[in-house]
Design a protein around this motif. Structure first.
Motif, short mmCIF file in Angstrom:
data_model
loop_
_atom_site.label_atom_id
_atom_site.label_comp_id
_atom_site.label_asym_id
_atom_site.label_seq_id
_atom_site.Cartn_x
_atom_site.Cartn_y
_atom_site.Cartn_z
N ARG A 192 -5.01 -3.68 11.55
CA ARG A 192 -4.65 -5.00 11.04
C ARG A 192 -5.85 -5.94 11.00
NH1 ARG A 192 0.35 -8.77 13.29
NH2 ARG A 192 0.02 -10.52 11.86
N GLU A 193 -6.62 -5.97 12.06
CA GLU A 193 -7.77 -6.88 12.12
C GLU A 193 -8.82 -6.50 11.08
OE1 GLU A 193 -11.21 -8.42 15.27
OE2 GLU A 193 -9.51 -7.21 15.99
N LEU A 194 -8.99 -5.19 10.84
CA LEU A 194 -9.95 -4.73 9.84
C LEU A 194 -9.63 -5.32 8.47
CD1 LEU A 194 -12.18 -2.83 8.76
CD2 LEU A 194 -10.42 -1.05 8.58
N PHE A 195 -8.36 -5.25 8.07
CA PHE A 195 -7.97 -5.79 6.76
C PHE A 195 -8.02 -7.32 6.75
CE2 PHE A 195 -6.12 -1.52 6.22
CZ PHE A 195 -6.61 -1.23 4.96
N SER A 196 -7.66 -7.92 7.88
CA SER A 196 -7.68 -9.38 7.95
C SER A 196 -9.08 -9.91 7.71
CB SER A 196 -7.15 -9.83 9.31
OG SER A 196 -7.15 -11.23 9.40
N ARG A 197 -10.08 -9.22 8.23
CA ARG A 197 -11.47 -9.66 8.04
C ARG A 197 -11.91 -9.59 6.58
NH1 ARG A 197 -12.70 -6.50 12.80
NH2 ARG A 197 -13.72 -4.95 11.45
N THR A 198 -11.26 -8.71 5.82
CA THR A 198 -11.63 -8.56 4.40
C THR A 198 -10.82 -9.47 3.49
OG1 THR A 198 -10.05 -6.76 4.01
CG2 THR A 198 -12.25 -6.15 4.80
N VAL A 235 -7.21 -9.57 3.59
CA VAL A 235 -5.81 -9.11 3.43
C VAL A 235 -5.07 -9.42 4.73
CG1 VAL A 235 -4.32 -7.16 2.88
CG2 VAL A 235 -6.63 -7.26 1.91
N ASP A 236 -4.23 -10.44 4.70
CA ASP A 236 -3.57 -10.90 5.93
C ASP A 236 -2.44 -9.97 6.37
OD1 ASP A 236 -5.09 -13.32 6.25
OD2 ASP A 236 -4.01 -14.10 4.52
N SER A 237 -1.71 -9.40 5.41
CA SER A 237 -0.57 -8.55 5.76
C SER A 237 -0.52 -7.34 4.85
CB SER A 237 0.74 -9.33 5.63
OG SER A 237 0.78 -10.43 6.50
N ILE A 238 -0.10 -6.22 5.44
CA ILE A 238 0.06 -4.96 4.71
C ILE A 238 1.54 -4.58 4.71
CG2 ILE A 238 -0.41 -2.48 4.77
CD1 ILE A 238 -2.85 -3.97 3.90
N ILE A 239 2.04 -4.22 3.53
CA ILE A 239 3.42 -3.77 3.41
C ILE A 239 3.41 -2.32 2.93
CG2 ILE A 239 5.64 -4.11 2.25
CD1 ILE A 239 4.97 -6.33 4.19
N TYR A 240 4.03 -1.43 3.72
CA TYR A 240 4.13 0.00 3.37
C TYR A 240 5.61 0.35 3.29
CZ TYR A 240 3.52 5.08 3.75
OH TYR A 240 3.56 6.43 3.54
N PRO A 241 6.20 0.31 2.10
CA PRO A 241 7.66 0.48 1.96
C PRO A 241 8.20 1.78 2.53
CG PRO A 241 6.70 -0.30 -0.10
CD PRO A 241 5.55 0.06 0.80
N VAL A 247 0.84 -1.20 0.00
CA VAL A 247 0.00 0.00 0.00
C VAL A 247 0.87 1.25 0.00
CG1 VAL A 247 -1.87 -1.18 1.22
CG2 VAL A 247 -0.15 0.10 2.54
N ASN A 248 0.23 2.40 -0.28
CA ASN A 248 0.92 3.69 -0.30
C ASN A 248 0.40 4.63 0.77
OD1 ASN A 248 2.32 2.88 -2.68
ND2 ASN A 248 0.50 3.39 -3.89
N ASN A 249 -0.47 4.14 1.63
CA ASN A 249 -1.09 4.95 2.68
C ASN A 249 -0.66 4.40 4.03
OD1 ASN A 249 -2.82 6.14 4.58
ND2 ASN A 249 -4.54 6.22 3.14
N HIS A 250 0.05 5.21 4.80
CA HIS A 250 0.60 4.71 6.07
C HIS A 250 -0.49 4.32 7.06
CE1 HIS A 250 -0.33 8.58 8.03
NE2 HIS A 250 -0.07 7.98 9.17
N GLU A 251 -1.67 4.92 6.93
CA GLU A 251 -2.78 4.60 7.84
C GLU A 251 -3.17 3.13 7.73
OE1 GLU A 251 -7.22 6.33 9.00
OE2 GLU A 251 -6.37 6.69 7.00
N TYR A 252 -3.08 2.59 6.52
CA TYR A 252 -3.45 1.19 6.31
C TYR A 252 -2.48 0.24 7.01
CZ TYR A 252 -6.53 2.82 2.54
OH TYR A 252 -7.51 3.44 1.81
N ALA A 253 -1.26 0.71 7.23
CA ALA A 253 -0.23 -0.15 7.82
C ALA A 253 -0.23 -0.11 9.35
CB ALA A 253 1.15 0.25 7.30
#
Length: 447
Positions: free
Chosen positions: A109-115, A117-123, A98-104
């Motif tokens: 984390r639990e919000l995305f996991s429910r949809t 997406v198990d892991s978020i990477i924000y370089p 992702v490009n949005n730090h809020e998502y990381a």
């Protein structure tokens, strides 16, 4: 393992190469046929020239049987959608860039996991932290905390006058020494050193030590004259600079040069702090830099979207008297050039992102892995298993391949360096250093 990667950009192709060296079943999806041909002709990878966000493409790629599905296209929304679809189609684990730090944020984390997406990477998060770690220790090229900060990996360029040059390592790095030389970059070659090797002028050297002993390394490496950084200039006010400023120490002041007024407003809204000054001007203008007091800056960081501009700007900053420079590199082809020009620290956020993903599926219970950007080498953190070959003899009698060395370990929460007399035990967490592509040799020693 079956691994599907959506996106054949820098992150996706780097991951595909790393995974293929581990003999995993890799499928790489992208709409750009030229990218796929470039990697498909040189690595054992199945390529699929199609839209990676299409349901039928995700299904045809084998999502139902995928152990890991990674979405690293340039489009954040596509990556999230691809992972959600892949999860619904049967993928066991999904990772989205992702490009949005809020998502990381951990809180989301639990919000995305429910949809799905198990892991978020924000370089940009990893790159920003690494930039600030490098600035805080300006005499190093990289400063990498290891094993819960029990040990640290330092990268230093040694020059004429350093006390440790031209002497066999067995004479300067003895069993009771407070450091271990784990890798050397000498011109185009990467060396995993042994007792007969010597450090030479202009070598880029990786040392494993403790934070307490880092000052000793600074002395013997001839870096005592490097100043502490209290003023830093940033060229570019994008996401990487935004994240770096979040780690700015209390004693440090920063000036950010950015031509986009909207980015200036955004940074000012985030950091209402008299230590941070945002200037809506082109930081490549030498007259402007001199007017803003670059002669009082101890560090200069270039984070624009152009690797070449970042390298050239760091060169100009060096000419203006700045001792420490850091260049953000988005194109791996610039790494060797930047090193030959003596730029200083090099930050490759795409490699950092790939490292975060790569460690998830390595063999040998590896829990963390990091590519050494300057050297063609990897450092892996792994746990010694009960009854494994590594526990049967002291390290010197394990007959490790010449492409591997063990730098340090943690036992019962306490970090220590490893030498030939060290006897590893089940449960020890060990730092292993190896030439790029030889991580798979670790398995027979630690499993």
């Amino acid at each position: 393992m079956k691994i599907i990667i959506a996106g054949a950009g820098s992150v996706g192709t780097h991951l595909a190469k790393l995974f293929s060296l581990e003999n995993h079943d890799i499928t790489l999806i992208d709409e750009d046929m030229a990218r796929l041909m470039d990697i498909g002709n040189n690595f054992d990878i199945l390529t699929l020239n199609d839209n990676p966000s299409s349901i039928h493409v995700i299904r045809d790629a084998g999502a139902r049987h995928a152990d890991l599905f990674i979405a690293v296209t340039p489009d954040e929304a596509h990556n999230l959608t691809i992972c959600m679809l892949a999860k619904q189609l049967g993928a066991k684990q999904t990772v989205a860039r992702v490009n949005n730090h809020e998502y990381a944020l951990e809180s989301n984390r639990e919000l995305f996991s429910r949809t799905g997406v198990d892991s978020i990477i924000y370089p940009e998060m990893a790159a920003g932290k690494e930039i600030m770690d490098n600035i805080r220790r300006s005499w190093t090229r990289q400063w990498i905390p290891m094993l819960n900060d029990q040990l640290v990996l330092l990268c230093i360029k040694v020059r004429t006058g350093a006390r440790i040059l031209n002497v066999p390592l067995r004479d300067i790095s003895k069993p009771d020494s407070p450091y271990h030389v784990v890798a050397i970059k000498r011109r185009e070659d990467t060396i995993i050193p042994h007792g007969n090797d010597c450090l030479l002028d202009q070598d880029v050297v990786y040392f494993m030590t403790t934070e307490r002993e880092a000052s000793y390394l600074k002395e013997i490496a001839g870096k005592q004259d490097y100043p502490d950084v209290s003023n830093v200039f940033f060229l570019g006010g994008g996401n990487t600079t935004e994240r770096a400023l979040a780690f700015l120490p209390d004693y440090m002041h920063a000036k950010v040069f950015e031509t986009d007024p909207h980015r200036i407003e955004h940074l000012q809204s985030l950091y209402d702090d008299n230590r941070i000054m945002c200037i809506n001007e082109d930081g490549r203008n030498i007259d402007l830099l001199e007017e803003e007091g670059i002669h009082r800056a101890q560090a200069f960081v270039a984070t624009t979207s152009s690797s070449s501009e970042n390298v050239l700007s760091c060169l100009n900053a060096k000419k203006l008297g700045v001792r420490k420079t850091v260049a953000l590199i988005d194109n791996s082809n610039y790494v060797t050039m930047a090193q030959s020009l003596d730029i200083g620290s090099i930050i490759d956020k795409k490699t950092l992102a790939a490292d975060r993903i790569y460690h998830r599926i390595l063999k040998s219970d590896v829990t963390n892995v990091k590519s050494l950007i300057i050297a063609a080498a990897d450092v892996a953190e792994l746990v010694v298993k009960e009854g494994s070959r590594a526990t049967r003899h002291p390290v010197r009698d394990l007959n490790l391949p010449s492409t591997l060395t063990l730098g340090g370990m943690m036992r019962n929460g306490v970090g220590s360096l490893i030498n030939g007399m060290t006897q590893l035990q089940a449960g020890d967490t060990v730092m292993a250093f190896c030439i790029e592509g030889s991580i798979n040799k670790l398995g027979k020693y630690f499993n």
